[in-house]
Motif scaffolding. Sequence first.
Motif, mmCIF file in Angstrom:
data_model
loop_
_atom_site.group_PDB
_atom_site.id
_atom_site.type_symbol
_atom_site.label_atom_id
_atom_site.label_comp_id
_atom_site.label_asym_id
_atom_site.label_seq_id
_atom_site.Cartn_x
_atom_site.Cartn_y
_atom_site.Cartn_z
ATOM 1 N N LEU A 236 32.633 -77.176 37.394
ATOM 2 C CA LEU A 236 31.804 -75.980 37.211
ATOM 3 C C LEU A 236 32.263 -74.847 38.128
ATOM 4 O O LEU A 236 32.328 -73.679 37.719
ATOM 5 N N ALA A 237 32.602 -75.205 39.383
ATOM 6 C CA ALA A 237 33.064 -74.194 40.343
ATOM 7 C C ALA A 237 34.399 -73.592 39.887
ATOM 8 O O ALA A 237 34.594 -72.377 39.958
ATOM 9 N N ARG A 238 35.315 -74.460 39.390
ATOM 10 C CA ARG A 238 36.613 -73.949 38.926
ATOM 11 C C ARG A 238 36.442 -73.038 37.707
ATOM 12 O O ARG A 238 37.091 -71.995 37.604
ATOM 13 N N ASN A 239 35.566 -73.430 36.790
ATOM 14 C CA ASN A 239 35.327 -72.598 35.606
ATOM 15 C C ASN A 239 34.707 -71.256 35.976
ATOM 16 O O ASN A 239 35.037 -70.212 35.382
ATOM 17 N N ALA A 240 33.806 -71.278 36.970
ATOM 18 C CA ALA A 240 33.178 -70.031 37.414
ATOM 19 C C ALA A 240 34.220 -69.090 38.030
ATOM 20 O O ALA A 240 34.222 -67.880 37.772
ATOM 21 N N LYS A 241 35.137 -69.649 38.833
ATOM 22 C CA LYS A 241 36.197 -68.838 39.437
ATOM 23 C C LYS A 241 37.126 -68.277 38.365
ATOM 24 O O LYS A 241 37.577 -67.136 38.449
ATOM 25 N N LYS A 242 37.416 -69.114 37.358
ATOM 26 C CA LYS A 242 38.292 -68.672 36.271
ATOM 27 C C LYS A 242 37.667 -67.504 35.504
ATOM 28 O O LYS A 242 38.333 -66.507 35.194
ATOM 29 N N ARG A 243 36.365 -67.642 35.197
ATOM 30 C CA ARG A 243 35.674 -66.555 34.485
ATOM 31 C C ARG A 243 35.634 -65.287 35.323
ATOM 32 O O ARG A 243 35.764 -64.162 34.801
ATOM 33 N N LYS A 244 35.469 -65.450 36.633
ATOM 34 C CA LYS A 244 35.418 -64.297 37.533
ATOM 35 C C LYS A 244 36.766 -63.582 37.557
ATOM 36 O O LYS A 244 36.831 -62.344 37.528
ATOM 37 N N ARG A 245 37.873 -64.367 37.602
ATOM 38 C CA ARG A 245 39.208 -63.764 37.603
ATOM 39 C C ARG A 245 39.466 -63.020 36.296
ATOM 40 O O ARG A 245 40.022 -61.930 36.290
ATOM 41 N N GLU A 246 39.055 -63.640 35.165
ATOM 42 C CA GLU A 246 39.265 -62.990 33.869
ATOM 43 C C GLU A 246 38.449 -61.706 33.749
ATOM 44 O O GLU A 246 38.918 -60.698 33.199
ATOM 45 N N ALA A 247 37.205 -61.723 34.293
ATOM 46 C CA ALA A 247 36.371 -60.527 34.265
ATOM 47 C C ALA A 247 36.985 -59.412 35.103
ATOM 48 O O ALA A 247 36.960 -58.237 34.740
ATOM 49 N N THR A 248 37.565 -59.813 36.255
ATOM 50 C CA THR A 248 38.195 -58.829 37.142
ATOM 51 C C THR A 248 39.401 -58.196 36.467
ATOM 52 O O THR A 248 39.623 -56.975 36.551
ATOM 53 N N LYS A 249 40.207 -59.018 35.760
ATOM 54 C CA LYS A 249 41.388 -58.502 35.056
ATOM 55 C C LYS A 249 40.987 -57.515 33.969
ATOM 56 O O LYS A 249 41.606 -56.475 33.785
#
Length: 253
Positions: A236-249
């Motif tokens: 869950l933590a890895r998926n949250a970080k991934k979504r955050k990176r994609e949102a930032t991009k």
Amino acid sequence: MQEIMMLVQDPAAWVALVTLVVMEVVLGIDNLIFISILTNKLPPESREKARKIGIGLALIMRLALLGTVAWIVKLTTPVFEVFGQSFSWKDMILIAGGLFLLWKATKEIHHTVDPAEQANDAAANAGTTTFAAAIGQILVLDLVFSVDSIITAVGMTPYLSIMVIAVVAAVTVMLVAATPLANFIEKNPTIVMLALGFLMMIGTTLIAQGMGFEVPKGYVYAAMAFSALVEGLNMLARNAKKRKREATKETLH
């Protein structure tokens, strides 16, 4: 038929049935993890077939063993003694199965962490002999888990009909859960390592049981559940970080 009608009207029989079904499903988890990891190494078009054959063999083996309950009970009779420790056929089967699980899990861990081995395995897995080898290995572990499962069932209830229903129900659950579990393990590499760790723990437990050391199954499955929970939180933590990176991009673009 008269015995079945009596059991239907007996609340104690229903309690025994529910308890035994739960126990059989829990014991089947070990078998299912092994089948999932092993069949995931086959070509995609062969995996579903291998799972169905492996689980079907598990059902046939359990029902066949139920038909020889009197012989199964004798498997717990000591055959020989070493340094004051008695060993029965059940003990020897558990020890052999535990050693096989340790060997297989260690080999799979080595292949998982070694890129060169992974490349060699990918080429080797394309042959039909791999399918036959996978079924053979599943059959070996089916035998070990089936003996353990049936002896557990015999110790919990004297009624053969309850044992049969519990075994069929547990194997049905295995059949339904096999493909989703295998797909989940394949899509999450960290789960593969966790599952292999489970197999090593299960193998060690089988050896300990065969050597006469009683390992409470509750402790083993509690440890597995805790490890799975921790890994779930990490995912869950890895998926949250991934979504955050994609949102930032997306924001930067």
